[in-house]
Design a protein around this motif. Structure first.
Motif, PDB file in Angstrom:
ATOM      1  N   GLY A 221     -36.498  69.446  16.058  1.00 35.37           N
ATOM      2  CA  GLY A 221     -35.956  70.298  15.269  1.00 35.37           C
ATOM      3  C   GLY A 221     -36.015  70.179  13.859  1.00 35.37           C
ATOM      4  N   THR A 222     -35.256  70.944  13.263  1.00 38.66           N
ATOM      5  CA  THR A 222     -35.496  71.103  11.711  1.00 38.66           C
ATOM      6  C   THR A 222     -34.553  70.499  10.789  1.00 38.66           C
ATOM      7  OG1 THR A 222     -34.931  73.470  11.650  1.00 38.66           O
ATOM      8  CG2 THR A 222     -37.137  72.906  11.843  1.00 38.66           C
ATOM      9  N   GLY A 223     -33.496  70.107  11.435  1.00 40.57           N
ATOM     10  CA  GLY A 223     -31.870  69.697  10.597  1.00 40.57           C
ATOM     11  C   GLY A 223     -32.139  68.149  10.306  1.00 40.57           C
ATOM     12  N   ARG A 224     -30.876  67.783   9.875  1.00 40.47           N
ATOM     13  CA  ARG A 224     -30.862  66.321   9.302  1.00 40.47           C
ATOM     14  C   ARG A 224     -30.097  65.589  10.410  1.00 40.47           C
ATOM     15  NH1 ARG A 224     -32.994  66.016   4.049  1.00 40.47           N
ATOM     16  NH2 ARG A 224     -31.557  64.066   3.812  1.00 40.47           N
ATOM     17  N   VAL A 225     -30.327  64.246  10.485  1.00 39.85           N
ATOM     18  CA  VAL A 225     -29.509  63.486  11.225  1.00 39.85           C
ATOM     19  C   VAL A 225     -28.634  62.356  10.533  1.00 39.85           C
ATOM     20  CG1 VAL A 225     -29.917  61.791  13.218  1.00 39.85           C
ATOM     21  CG2 VAL A 225     -31.309  63.425  12.951  1.00 39.85           C
ATOM     22  N   GLY A 226     -27.384  62.411  10.965  1.00 40.32           N
ATOM     23  CA  GLY A 226     -26.417  61.728   9.976  1.00 40.32           C
ATOM     24  C   GLY A 226     -25.622  60.543  10.797  1.00 40.32           C
ATOM     25  N   ALA A 227     -25.098  59.672  10.179  1.00 41.95           N
ATOM     26  CA  ALA A 227     -24.229  58.675  10.935  1.00 41.95           C
ATOM     27  C   ALA A 227     -23.475  57.822   9.773  1.00 41.95           C
ATOM     28  CB  ALA A 227     -25.010  57.754  11.728  1.00 41.95           C
ATOM     29  N   ASP A 228     -22.428  57.392  10.140  1.00 47.45           N
ATOM     30  CA  ASP A 228     -21.439  56.480   9.408  1.00 47.45           C
ATOM     31  C   ASP A 228     -20.762  55.325  10.352  1.00 47.45           C
ATOM     32  OD1 ASP A 228     -20.094  55.483   7.003  1.00 47.45           O
ATOM     33  OD2 ASP A 228     -19.047  57.319   6.424  1.00 47.45           O
ATOM     34  N   MET A 229     -20.479  54.319   9.874  1.00 44.31           N
ATOM     35  CA  MET A 229     -19.756  53.370  10.528  1.00 44.31           C
ATOM     36  C   MET A 229     -18.752  52.557  10.046  1.00 44.31           C
ATOM     37  SD  MET A 229     -22.742  50.283  10.237  1.00 44.31           S
ATOM     38  CE  MET A 229     -23.382  49.614   8.814  1.00 44.31           C
ATOM     39  N   VAL A 230     -17.919  51.782  10.832  1.00 43.48           N
ATOM     40  CA  VAL A 230     -16.998  50.711  10.231  1.00 43.48           C
ATOM     41  C   VAL A 230     -17.259  49.462  10.870  1.00 43.48           C
ATOM     42  CG1 VAL A 230     -14.951  52.274   9.618  1.00 43.48           C
ATOM     43  CG2 VAL A 230     -15.246  51.461  11.921  1.00 43.48           C
ATOM     44  N   VAL A 231     -17.433  48.382  10.193  1.00 46.59           N
ATOM     45  CA  VAL A 231     -17.519  46.966  10.893  1.00 46.59           C
ATOM     46  C   VAL A 231     -16.569  46.180  10.891  1.00 46.59           C
ATOM     47  CG1 VAL A 231     -19.163  45.013  10.765  1.00 46.59           C
ATOM     48  CG2 VAL A 231     -19.787  47.668  10.221  1.00 46.59           C
ATOM     49  N   ARG A 232     -16.172  45.303  11.675  1.00 45.90           N
ATOM     50  CA  ARG A 232     -15.152  44.238  11.605  1.00 45.90           C
ATOM     51  C   ARG A 232     -15.967  43.045  12.170  1.00 45.90           C
ATOM     52  NH1 ARG A 232     -12.598  46.877  16.395  1.00 45.90           N
ATOM     53  NH2 ARG A 232     -12.899  45.356  18.182  1.00 45.90           N
ATOM     54  N   VAL A 233     -15.242  41.839  11.711  1.00 46.33           N
ATOM     55  CA  VAL A 233     -15.656  40.401  12.328  1.00 46.33           C
ATOM     56  C   VAL A 233     -14.857  39.773  13.246  1.00 46.33           C
ATOM     57  CG1 VAL A 233     -17.065  39.907  10.282  1.00 46.33           C
ATOM     58  CG2 VAL A 233     -14.418  39.430  10.366  1.00 46.33           C
TER      59      VAL A 233
END
Length: 236
Positions: A221-233
């Motif tokens: 496709g032609t769009g954009r790919v996005g992601a976010d995250m939270v991290v814990r130990v």
């Protein structure tokens, strides 16, 4: 072995002499005592106190004014290192202190569970598909990282939210720890999705530095790919 002789005409004087000797031993101050085996047991609410020459406590295990047991270790400046104490309602708490005697870590004795200090914030992340950190690159491109964090626990866990910006676009996301992928590659489509990565081992020694990087790429496709995250130990 030498034997004590008991004068036949004065047995009671001999017994009184033994009693005085026992009383002297009971009240004696002992120095440089070594216990090669076994141990020491203090019963009937007895106390154990280590004091400086000025009388200040450096270590104590006592019965407090409210009748509950108290334990504490102090520094040379008089501030606490660790202690237990009673709170409102009669429960007992424990606390670690800094050099200014402020409480750094303590349990929540009032509720009976968890920490009272320090106050910890909950991490946040973006979930709107059009506001996620994103890329239109067809090769894996960093969109988010943790900077260089110190290792405090042996393991870590991440939850990733992901989406593409336009219908018909597809992509992938992956998590890299010090340049090495952890977990599996995550497929990304035109719907908000969530993926758990880990728990995974953090290499190195205590307080070594490590960096987690979240990468995305477009596979169609032609769009954009996005992601976010939270991290814990986590512990092992």
């Amino acid at each position: 072995m030498a034997q004590n002789r008991v004068p036949s005409n004065d047995v009671w004087d001999y017994i009184r002499t033994l009693e005085r000797r026992l009383e002297a031993v009971e009240g004696r101050t002992h120095r440089n005592v070594v216990i090669p085996e076994g141990g020491v047991r203090i019963t009937n609410d007895g106390e154990l106190i280590v004091q400086t020459a000025s009388g200040a406590y450096t270590f104590y295990l006592i019965q407090g004014g409210d009748g509950q047991r108290e334990f504490g270790v102090t520094r040379d400046n008089g501030s606490f290192v660790i202690r237990t104490f009673s709170v409102v309602g009669g429960a007992q708490a424990w606390a670690l202190h800094d050099n200014g005697n402020g409480i750094v870590v303590s349990d929540d004795a009032a509720s009976g569970q968890g920490l009272a200090r320090p106050a910890l914030t909950w991490p946040t992340r973006r979930v709107r598909f059009d506001s996620l950190p994103n890329t239109d690159s067809t090769t894996f491109d960093p969109v988010l990282d943790t900077a260089f964090a110190y290792k405090s626990h042996p393991r870590a866990f991440a939850q990733v939210v992901h989406c593409v910006t336009t219908s018909g676009t597809t992509g992938e996301a992956r998590l890299m720890l010090d340049g090495v992928q952890v977990g599996t590659t995550i497929p990304v489509a035109f719907s908000v999705g969530f993926a758990n990565v880990g728990p995974f081992d953090v290499p190195g020694t205590h307080m070594s530095q490590h960096r987690l990087v979240l990468e995305c790429r477009r596979t169609g496709g032609t769009g954009r790919v996005g992601a976010d995250m939270v991290v814990r130990v986590e512990q092992t």
